[in-house]
Design an enzyme around this catalytic site. Structure first.
Site, PDB file in Angstrom:
ATOM      1  CB  THR A   1       8.007 -72.739  24.932  1.00  0.00           C
ATOM      2  OG1 THR A   1       7.989 -73.707  24.484  1.00  0.00           O
ATOM      3  CG2 THR A   1       5.968 -72.397  24.121  1.00  0.00           C
ATOM      4  CB  VAL A  30       4.777 -83.071  19.066  1.00  0.00           C
ATOM      5  CG1 VAL A  30       4.026 -81.130  19.090  1.00  0.00           C
ATOM      6  CG2 VAL A  30       4.853 -83.169  18.073  1.00  0.00           C
ATOM      7  CG  ASP A  32       2.002 -77.250  26.129  1.00  0.00           C
ATOM      8  OD1 ASP A  32       3.500 -77.430  25.991  1.00  0.00           O
ATOM      9  OD2 ASP A  32       2.111 -76.316  26.632  1.00  0.00           O
ATOM     10  CB  THR A  52       4.982 -71.286  29.296  1.00  0.00           C
ATOM     11  OG1 THR A  52       6.091 -72.485  28.876  1.00  0.00           O
ATOM     12  CG2 THR A  52       4.998 -70.962  30.379  1.00  0.00           C
ATOM     13  N   GLY A  53       5.660 -74.651  30.386  1.00  0.00           N
ATOM     14  CA  GLY A  53       6.679 -75.673  31.056  1.00  0.00           C
ATOM     15  C   GLY A  53       6.557 -77.338  30.789  1.00  0.00           C
ATOM     16  N   GLY A  55       5.473 -79.602  28.424  1.00  0.00           N
ATOM     17  CA  GLY A  55       5.048 -79.880  27.585  1.00  0.00           C
ATOM     18  C   GLY A  55       3.827 -81.665  27.564  1.00  0.00           C
TER      19      GLY A  55
END
Lengths: 140, 181
Positions: A1, A30, A32, A52-53, A55
């Site tokens: 991401t 889906v 974040d 980021t990470g 989600g």
């Protein structure tokens, strides 16, 4: 991401993300990234942030929106990012995540949740003090 | 305070930073710079976590998510679970520019993208297919199921909640005295 924040010299701000999500996700999942306020958030009157990470955890706390609201209340970007990480940490101490923050003056910061496999977080900065993109690291 | 303009992005994706800065230098807007910067990572498959050929789902398909937000108008365009279109942030920008919606998802988002002129193409590559077949060979580990049978920490699916009888099991139907021929 990738999560990106851009502040134009006129002060206009934009933010965005792009990702292919989580490996081996359940079809239809889906995270974040495409959710405004979670993956990224921008407001010319306060600043912008991107996350980021993991989600699935991040999106429940709207980290980018929250960071911008902290900056709106006067927190510097580094502190705004850190406060968001701390919020999530209370519920999920071992979550994987990082946030980048920038306020309307062009100050910026980042924060991340420390894990044995994630002691530091790298991000890129380019502003008029630099002649090329510079990688910076923050200790989680 | 740091001087403006500013480009900031997660992870050491330097080419994306450069492209966004270049866009600003050419007189583009902040929105254009974000779109062009993120699109670099979609093309370059940054770390395998952006763009085509990464993160296959349980069925082996790669789907993309992206968003773009204008801090002046608070306008947003986003796509989730986008299938068969490589330039996800480009589609998100079209959602922002040409609709009053915020987020389009799945197959319908793909139809919207095609109507905007984006080419439909396979987002799988040898690499994502290998990732997927290796995962299957490892009994589908790791996965994101819990509280189901068979045990998701040991076996592949399909999974079911423990309470649901198998389809071919005799299903106990309550006799409904008002339901009769």
């Amino acid at each position: 991401t990738i999560g990106m924040v851009v502040i134009h010299k006129t002060g206009r701000i934009a933010a965005g993300t792009s990702t292919n999500g989580l490996k081996f996700k359940i079809p239809g999942r889906v995270g974040d990234s495409p959710v405004p306020g979670a993956g990224a958030y921008a407001d010319d009157t306060a600043g912008a942030a991107a996350a980021t990470g993991d989600g699935d955890i991040l999106m429940r706390f709207l980290p980018s929106y929250q960071a911008v609201e902290y900056m709106r209340r006067g927190e510097d970007p580094g502190t705004a990012c850190q406060k968001v990480i701390s919020r999530i940490q209370k519920y999920f101490p071992k979550f994987f995540g990082a946030v980048i923050c920038a306020n309307v003056t062009g100050s910026y910061g980042a924060a991340c949740n420390k894990l044995p496999t994630f002691p530091q977080f790298s991000f890129m900065v380019y502003n008029s003090l630099r002649t090329h993109p510079v990688e910076e690291k923050v200790n989680c | 305070s740091g001087p403006l303009p500013l480009v900031l992005n997660t992870w050491p994706f330097k080419n994306a930073t450069q492209a966004a800065w270049q866009a600003l230098a050419c007189g583009d807007s902040a929105l254009d710079a974000v779109e062009k910067g993120c699109a670099v990572c979609e093309r370059e498959q940054c770390d395998g976590t952006v763009g085509f050929g990464g993160s296959p789902d349980e069925l082996g398909e790669t789907t993309l998510d992206a968003m773009i937000m204008d801090g002046t108008t608070m306008n947003v365009g986003a796509v989730g679970g986008l299938r068969r279109i490589k330039n996800a942030i480009g589609v998100a920008r079209k959602v922002l520019e040409y609709t009053t919606h915020t987020l389009l998802v799945g197959e319908s988002a793909t139809k919207f993208a095609e109507s905007m002129g984006f080419p439909s193409e396979d987002l799988s590559t040898n690499s994502s297919q290998t990732l997927h077949s290796d995962w299957l060979a490892r009994n589908c580990q790791p996965n994101y199921w819990r509280n189901v049978i068979p045990d998701p920490s040991k076996y592949c699916g399909p999974y079911k909640p423990p309470g649901i009888l198998k389809q071919d099991d005799p299903v106990c139907i309550e006799t409904n005295v008002h339901g009769h021929d």
